[in-house]
Design an enzyme around this catalytic site. Structure first.
Site, mmCIF file in Angstrom:
data_model
loop_
_atom_site.group_PDB
_atom_site.id
_atom_site.type_symbol
_atom_site.label_atom_id
_atom_site.label_comp_id
_atom_site.label_asym_id
_atom_site.label_seq_id
_atom_site.Cartn_x
_atom_site.Cartn_y
_atom_site.Cartn_z
ATOM 1 C CG ASP A 329 1.096 -15.975 -39.758
ATOM 2 O OD1 ASP A 329 0.236 -15.104 -39.929
ATOM 3 O OD2 ASP A 329 1.900 -15.995 -38.822
ATOM 4 C CD GLU A 370 2.154 -6.870 -32.891
ATOM 5 O OE1 GLU A 370 1.804 -7.267 -31.757
ATOM 6 O OE2 GLU A 370 2.301 -7.633 -33.860
ATOM 7 C CG PHE A 399 -5.369 -6.874 -32.039
ATOM 8 C CD1 PHE A 399 -5.613 -6.089 -33.150
ATOM 9 C CD2 PHE A 399 -4.878 -8.155 -32.226
ATOM 10 C CE1 PHE A 399 -5.364 -6.571 -34.428
ATOM 11 C CE2 PHE A 399 -4.622 -8.647 -33.497
ATOM 12 C CZ PHE A 399 -4.870 -7.847 -34.600
ATOM 13 C CB ALA A 401 -7.533 -11.742 -36.060
ATOM 14 C CD GLN A 402 -12.521 -12.473 -35.954
ATOM 15 O OE1 GLN A 402 -11.957 -12.136 -34.920
ATOM 16 N NE2 GLN A 402 -12.511 -13.721 -36.388
ATOM 17 N NE ARG A 404 -6.713 -6.515 -40.932
ATOM 18 C CZ ARG A 404 -7.443 -5.968 -41.903
ATOM 19 N NH1 ARG A 404 -8.743 -6.127 -41.934
ATOM 20 N NH2 ARG A 404 -6.866 -5.270 -42.829
ATOM 21 C CB SER A 406 -6.339 -2.730 -29.852
ATOM 22 O OG SER A 406 -5.130 -2.100 -30.237
ATOM 23 C CE LYS A 417 -1.964 -0.369 -30.605
ATOM 24 N NZ LYS A 417 -2.759 -0.811 -29.465
ATOM 25 C CG ASP A 544 -1.824 -18.073 -38.210
ATOM 26 O OD1 ASP A 544 -2.343 -17.324 -39.058
ATOM 27 O OD2 ASP A 544 -0.737 -17.849 -37.661
HETATM 28 N N1 LIG Z 1 -2.156 -4.747 -31.125
HETATM 29 C C1 LIG Z 1 -2.749 -4.246 -32.199
HETATM 30 N N2 LIG Z 1 -3.602 -3.229 -32.103
HETATM 31 C C2 LIG Z 1 -4.193 -2.734 -33.193
HETATM 32 N N3 LIG Z 1 -4.042 -3.196 -34.415
HETATM 33 C C3 LIG Z 1 -3.209 -4.219 -34.601
HETATM 34 C C4 LIG Z 1 -2.527 -4.804 -33.502
HETATM 35 N N4 LIG Z 1 -1.765 -5.831 -33.971
HETATM 36 C C5 LIG Z 1 -1.985 -5.877 -35.285
HETATM 37 N N5 LIG Z 1 -2.852 -4.916 -35.692
HETATM 38 C C6 LIG Z 1 -3.352 -4.671 -37.042
HETATM 39 O O1 LIG Z 1 -4.118 -5.794 -37.479
HETATM 40 C C7 LIG Z 1 -3.551 -6.375 -38.635
HETATM 41 C C8 LIG Z 1 -3.735 -7.873 -38.609
HETATM 42 O O2 LIG Z 1 -3.159 -8.442 -37.456
HETATM 43 P P1 LIG Z 1 -2.014 -9.570 -37.557
HETATM 44 O O3 LIG Z 1 -0.837 -8.981 -38.232
HETATM 45 O O4 LIG Z 1 -1.815 -10.152 -36.234
HETATM 46 O O5 LIG Z 1 -2.742 -10.576 -38.535
HETATM 47 P P2 LIG Z 1 -2.259 -11.952 -39.128
HETATM 48 O O6 LIG Z 1 -3.371 -12.432 -39.955
HETATM 49 O O7 LIG Z 1 -1.754 -12.819 -38.039
HETATM 50 O O8 LIG Z 1 -1.111 -11.623 -40.102
HETATM 51 P P3 LIG Z 1 0.408 -11.965 -40.006
HETATM 52 O O9 LIG Z 1 0.667 -12.891 -41.102
HETATM 53 O O10 LIG Z 1 1.046 -10.635 -40.237
HETATM 54 O O11 LIG Z 1 0.677 -12.538 -38.668
HETATM 55 C C9 LIG Z 1 -2.118 -5.926 -38.613
HETATM 56 O O12 LIG Z 1 -1.583 -5.871 -39.885
HETATM 57 C C10 LIG Z 1 -2.223 -4.529 -38.015
HETATM 58 O O13 LIG Z 1 -2.583 -3.584 -38.993
HETATM 59 MG MG LIG Z 2 -0.037 -13.734 -37.078
#
Ligand SMILES: Nc1ncnc2c1ncn2[C@@H]1O[C@H](COP(=O)(O)OP(=O)(O)OP(=O)(O)O)[C@@H](O)[C@H]1O
Ligand SMILES: [Mg+2]
Ligand SMILES: [K+]
Length: 704
Positions: A329, A370, A399, A401-402, A404, A406, A417, A544
């Site tokens: 990750d 963030e 927020f 992860a699906q 992406r 919030s 955003k 993850d």
């Molecule tokens: N708090 C938030 N509010 C809005 N969008 C967000 C927020 N946190 C992350 N994102 C967006 O969502 C995307 C994916 O989230 P995140 O980075 O947590 O995914 P991930 O799969 O865990 O990847 P990483 O390997 O970077 O941890 C981010 O790249 C960002 O663009």
């Molecule tokens: Mg992550």
């Protein structure tokens, strides 16, 4: 804003671990309990688990009965000879028991030093999951899963748990050996806390996530101890092979007896004695590897613990030795992970203050690091007062992860955003357009390795927030080392392609997958596995967890979420993504040690065959005397020397079994050739020298 966490040296823990291993191998404090342990293991239910040694165990009992008969006048062979064989066979069983007990004792001692951190402390148990709910003092050992506790500055965390409120700096040196304090807070990927660590400033409200005695460390200790140790697939395969060999030799020895009786009557010689037959059987079956097999496995787990990795599956350690691909990750694994807002880049015609205000609104209820950092930056730059959630009467969109994204829905406004592609879809679905200038700003931010978040109000794109993160120190060289080991590294991230590419280049991974949802990570692992590859995954986030659950070797960062730790089969207490190098080396060493000792054991038995067989049947066939190539003193002395050698070789190889055969990155073929040469040839030659020396000693002592 600067980032307060310091990168840790990826090399420290492993190298200190190694020197410790050498110093403590024959520690007197471990020897005494190991001797006691060898005696306790004489119970049949303990012996039964090891089929090869069980045959020796039965042989010891049988020769003891023969000794009793001999003393009662029913001599099968000279009583002194029968007595010496019986004693040697019992010692063989005890030596194998000793190897296992010593390996367990060592691993347990290592676990104990970690467990010392988990001493019993008084916990402030909250009556309700709120800081002001009122506390009652209870012992940490009485805490149950689901209990909520308050931990304040100076307090020791009473158990493993998840922060549900508050933010604090925590000293985790008791667990990780790392002196720099870390920040723990609710929401996001830094919410998990470990029992035994200490809160330095501020306070946390923590929900306890483990039942007493079920923490990772407890689970690992249970795995080290016999009771819950299950054989790994490789161990089972090897055991089946060893059992097959044992059965072949057992049948051979059993059929030899009537044959020898018949031959003796015909030739006027005497048949082979039962004592000699048992001695012959024990010498021929693979007792060296049979006696050391479980010690090798336990020692592997111990080495892992010394590298500050807690494994909850023996199978995973074994799989680590054969890993082909490592998925990592990005945020929190390759980078330090506290992504902080550093800049607002407004769209044309938008005031920077208006962008900051909307970004702050969309982050008020966003508990991720963030989100919080955006609120703080807006306050610093534009003196924007933190509005409270109640004041706003809005509906917050957390927020995920699906999605992406919030944000918040308030008074007919939908403020969001999130990742640029997600926001673009959001805008276009409502008939709006995504400005060219914002696309350019997104790319510029991403190319620098930072994460761009696009802010939108209904269909109006307001601009970009830049989130900065830092690649952990020393990581590039470590990925190069993984490449030399033949392991491909792939970074998987939810972030956009340009950010991913920039970080991938900086960290030196072989490949990357960007804009990945948790499902995409899972699919990638399944695809690799379907192609016959063993997949390791390192991660820290809740998103993850599905991928960690699917990977063959799943290493969760100790700094990560409870969900990630539960889904993985190893936890790295140092939260070091390149720890896999040590884990792979330990897995390979374990597989190589097992292979080397199996080769040695079987080669050994072949050599013993030549020493003992002519001696065993010389009474029946006097011509066999010509085959006494080693010029051993007498047939009895030859047989005794062989069984004594067979017992002593187990003791002699205990250090190798516990320490393991060293792994150096090289091709599998070269490694195999070298090991065959050393352990195959060595195994073939040592018995000749060893048996001859023991024979000479027996003569000198007047025993033979
Ligand atoms: N708090 C938030 N509010 C809005 N969008 C967000 C927020 N946190 C992350 N994102 C967006 O969502 C995307 C994916 O989230 P995140 O980075 O947590 O995914 P991930 O799969 O865990 O990847 P990483 O390997 O970077 O941890 C981010 O790249 C960002 O663009
Ligand atoms: Mg992550
Ligand atoms: K043997």
């Amino acid at each position: 804003m600067d980032i307060k966490q310091t990168p840790q040296s990826p090399l420290s823990s492993a190298s200190t671990g190694r020197s410790m291993a050498r110093a403590s191998l024959l520690d007197a404090r471990l020897l005494r309990p190991a001797v006691a342990g060898s005696l306790l293991r004489l119970a049949p239910q303990a012996q039964w688990k090891n089929p090869v040694m069980f045959v020796v165990y039965l042989g010891s009992m049988f020769t003891t009965v023969l000794l009793g008969l001999a003393l009662a006048g029913h001599a099968d062979a000279p009583p002194a000879f029968v007595a010496l064989v019986a004693v040697t066979l019992w010692l063989t069983v005890l030596f194998a028991n000793f190897a296992e007990a010593l390996a367990e004792g060592r691993s347990r001692a290592q676990a104990a030093s970690l467990r010392a951190a988990k001493k019993n402390v008084a916990a402030k148990k909250l009556r309700a999951p709120r800081r002001d709910a009122g506390v009652e003092l209870v012992a940490s050992t009485d805490l149950r899963k689901g209990d909520v506790v308050l931990v304040e500055a100076g307090d020791t965390l009473p158990g493993d748990g998840e922060v549900i409120d508050g933010i604090a700096s925590v000293d985790e040196s008791a667990i990780t050996g790392e002196s720099a304090p870390v920040i723990r807070e609710s929401g996001g990927d830094f919410s998990s806390v470990t029992g035994g660590t200490r809160v330095l400033s501020d306070w946390l409200v923590v929900r306890i996530t483990t039942q007493p005695g079920e923490a990772f460390l407890d689970r690992m200790i249970a795995m080290v101890e016999g009771a819950s140790r299950k054989k790994t697939p490789n161990e089972i395969a090897l055991t089946v092979f060893l059992v097959a060999l044992t059965i072949v030799f057992l049948l051979a020895c059993v059929t030899l007896y009537p044959f020898s009786v018949y031959a003796a009557t015909a030739s006027g010689g005497s048949p082979v004695s039962l004592t000699v037959l048992v001695a012959l059987l024990v010498c021929l079956i693979p007792t060296t590897i049979g006696g050391l097999l479980s010690a090798i496995g336990v020692a592997g787990m111990g080495r892992l613990l010394r590298a500050n990795v807690i494994a909850t599956s023996g199978r995973a350690i074994e799989a680590a030795g054969d890993v082909d691909v490592l998925l990592l990750d990005k945020t929190g694994t390759i980078t330090l992970g506290n992504r902080q807002a550093t800049r607002f880049v407004p769209a044309p015609g938008v005031e920077e203050g208006a962008l900051a205000s909307a970004a702050q609104l969309a982050s008020l209820a966003d508990e991720t690091p963030e989100g919080r950092s955006i609120v703080v930056l807006a306050k610093q730059r534009f003196n924007l007062r933190e509005r409270t959630v109640g004041e706003l009467k809005g509906e917050f969109v957390p927020f995920s992860a699906q999605t992406r994204m919030s944000g918040v829905d308030t008074g007919g406004q939908r403020i969001r955003k999130g990742a640029a592609d997600a926001v673009r879809r959001f805008v276009e679905a409502q008939g709006g357009a995504f400005p060219e200038a914002v696309s350019a700003a997104v790319d510029a931010v991403a190319r620098s390795g930072a994460t761009p978040l696009v802010v939108v109000e209904n269909t109006r794109v307001l601009g970009v927030v830049e989130l900065k993160d830092i690649v952990k120190g020393g990581i590039r060289e470590r990925f190069a080392e993984l490449r030399r080991m033949g392991i491909r590294t792939v970074m998987v991230t939810g972030d956009n392609r340009l950010t991913a590419a920039a970080i991938a280049a900086e960290a030196g991974v072989d490949d990357f997958l960007a804009e990945a949802t948790p499902e995409a990570k899972l699919t990638l692992i399944r695809r690799e596995q379907a192609a016959g590859r063993l997949v390791a995954m390192t991660g820290d986030g809740t998103n993850d967890a599905p991928a960690l659950a699917q990977a063959d070797v799943a290493v969760a960062m100790n700094s990560g979420t409870q969900a990630a730790k539960e889904a993985g089969n190893m936890v790295d207490l140092d939260s070091n993504p390149t720890k896999l190098i040590e884990i792979v080396a330990i897995g390979k060493e374990m597989l190589m040690t097992r292979g080397a000792l199996t080769t040695f054991s079987i080669a050994n038995d072949v050599a013993k065959y030549f020493a003992i067989l002519p001696a065993a049947f010389v009474a029946t066939y006097p011509q066999l005397g010509a085959l006494n190539l080693m010029h051993l003193a007498s047939p009895q002395s030859a047989i005794l020397s062989a069984v004594i050698f067979n017992a002593l070789i187990i003791v002699a190889l205990i250090p190798l079994a516990l320490r393991g055969v060293r792994y150096r990155p090289d091709t599998a073929e070269k490694l195999l050739r070298r090991n065959l040469l050393v352990y195959g040839l060595g195994g073939l030659l040592t018995p000749f020298a060893g048996i001859k020396l023991i024979d000479l000693a027996l003569v000198a002592l007047g025993v033979a």
